[in-house]
Design an enzyme around this catalytic site. Structure first.
Site, PDB file in Angstrom:
ATOM      1  N   HIS A   1      16.810 -32.201  17.304  1.00  0.00           N
ATOM      2  CA  HIS A   1      15.366 -31.942  17.432  1.00  0.00           C
ATOM      3  C   HIS A   1      14.639 -33.221  17.851  1.00  0.00           C
ATOM      4  O   HIS A   1      13.765 -33.188  18.709  1.00  0.00           O
ATOM      5  CB  HIS A   1      14.775 -31.482  16.087  1.00  0.00           C
ATOM      6  CG  HIS A   1      15.252 -30.153  15.609  1.00  0.00           C
ATOM      7  ND1 HIS A   1      15.719 -29.951  14.332  1.00  0.00           N
ATOM      8  CD2 HIS A   1      15.312 -28.945  16.216  1.00  0.00           C
ATOM      9  CE1 HIS A   1      16.052 -28.681  14.175  1.00  0.00           C
ATOM     10  NE2 HIS A   1      15.822 -28.053  15.314  1.00  0.00           N
TER      11      HIS A   1
ATOM     12  N   LYS B   1      15.476 -16.162   3.908  1.00  0.00           N
ATOM     13  CA  LYS B   1      16.164 -15.777   2.685  1.00  0.00           C
ATOM     14  C   LYS B   1      16.604 -16.980   1.857  1.00  0.00           C
ATOM     15  O   LYS B   1      16.405 -17.023   0.669  1.00  0.00           O
ATOM     16  CB  LYS B   1      17.413 -14.919   3.017  1.00  0.00           C
ATOM     17  CG  LYS B   1      17.142 -13.602   3.673  1.00  0.00           C
ATOM     18  CD  LYS B   1      18.073 -13.337   4.848  1.00  0.00           C
ATOM     19  CE  LYS B   1      17.577 -14.045   6.096  1.00  0.00           C
ATOM     20  NZ  LYS B   1      18.482 -14.220   7.167  1.00  0.00           N
TER      21      LYS B   1
ATOM     22  N   ARG C   1      21.079 -25.948  24.135  1.00  0.00           N
ATOM     23  CA  ARG C   1      22.236 -26.823  23.970  1.00  0.00           C
ATOM     24  C   ARG C   1      23.406 -26.370  24.834  1.00  0.00           C
ATOM     25  O   ARG C   1      24.177 -27.166  25.333  1.00  0.00           O
ATOM     26  CB  ARG C   1      22.697 -26.827  22.502  1.00  0.00           C
ATOM     27  CG  ARG C   1      21.724 -27.468  21.561  1.00  0.00           C
ATOM     28  CD  ARG C   1      21.982 -27.049  20.140  1.00  0.00           C
ATOM     29  NE  ARG C   1      21.807 -25.608  20.008  1.00  0.00           N
ATOM     30  CZ  ARG C   1      21.761 -24.955  18.868  1.00  0.00           C
ATOM     31  NH1 ARG C   1      21.936 -25.603  17.739  1.00  0.00           N
ATOM     32  NH2 ARG C   1      21.564 -23.655  18.843  1.00  0.00           N
TER      33      ARG C   1
ATOM     34  N   SER D   1      20.572 -26.803  12.680  1.00  0.00           N
ATOM     35  CA  SER D   1      20.112 -26.894  11.283  1.00  0.00           C
ATOM     36  C   SER D   1      21.000 -26.035  10.380  1.00  0.00           C
ATOM     37  O   SER D   1      21.265 -26.400   9.236  1.00  0.00           O
ATOM     38  CB  SER D   1      18.668 -26.419  11.168  1.00  0.00           C
ATOM     39  OG  SER D   1      17.811 -27.296  11.841  1.00  0.00           O
TER      40      SER D   1
END
Ligand code: PNS
Length: 160
Positions: free
Chosen positions: A19, A43, A92, A130
């Site tokens: 990022h 979640k 990516r 992530s």
């Protein structure tokens, strides 16, 4: 003179070196770049939205034209409110492209005046996400070179 404001939206749970690579590239291309954290009800988040924002503010401090904000609801609504001309997304690998293209086209359908701009991070981050950082973190794996040192510290404090 025209000033171009771009929004770089995402979950950023947590912000990774991939990022940051994109933020640096975006800060060079656009006059102003807003890193916008989606306020969603995921979640199983690793960090709360305020924690993500705080880390993002800290690690983006070197770039004077970069700002960190939170949004909820439709991204194009938020971008309209901020009077942004562009949305920045990172690609990516080819596998990212299909989903990103769908989102870009849907966003264009809803707001034809806002352009999605894709940028590629450095190839050394092409495997980084992530989601994988959260998984490695929860299993106490090494995070060096994947996230900024501040984020690594926060992860260590959280998962011990
Ligand atoms: O980092 P992520 O999780 O891949 O980011 C996805 C994000 C936040 C860009 C996307 O989920 C989004 O824009 N959500 C806001 C709701 C919205 O506008 N949905 C329609 C997209 S076509």
């Amino acid at each position: 003179m025209k000033q171009v404001l771009a929004i770089y939206p995402g979950s950023f749970d947590p912000v990774t070196n991939g990022h940051l690579d994109l933020i640096e590239r975006g800060s060079k291309l656009f006059d102003r770049l807003v890193v916008a954290v989606l306020q969603n009800l995921e979640k199983d988040p690793l960090f709360s939205v305020p924690e993500r924002v705080e880390m993002l503010r800290e690690v983006t401090r070197p770039w004077a034209n970069v700002e960190v904000d939170v949004f909820d609801g439709l991204l194009v609504e938020y971008a309209r409110r901020r009077k942004a001309q562009a949305l920045l997304r990172g690609i990516r690998a080819i596998s990212d492209y299909e989903y990103e293209l769908q989102m870009a086209m849907m966003n264009r359908k809803m707001e034809p005046n806002i352009e999605t701009v894709f940028m590629m991070p450095s190839v050394k981050y092409s495997y980084l996400s992530s989601r994988l950082v959260r998984e490695v973190a929860r299993l106490h794996g090494p995070l060096k070179d994947l996230v900024p040192p501040l984020v690594e510290e926060r992860i260590r404090a959280k998962v011990t």
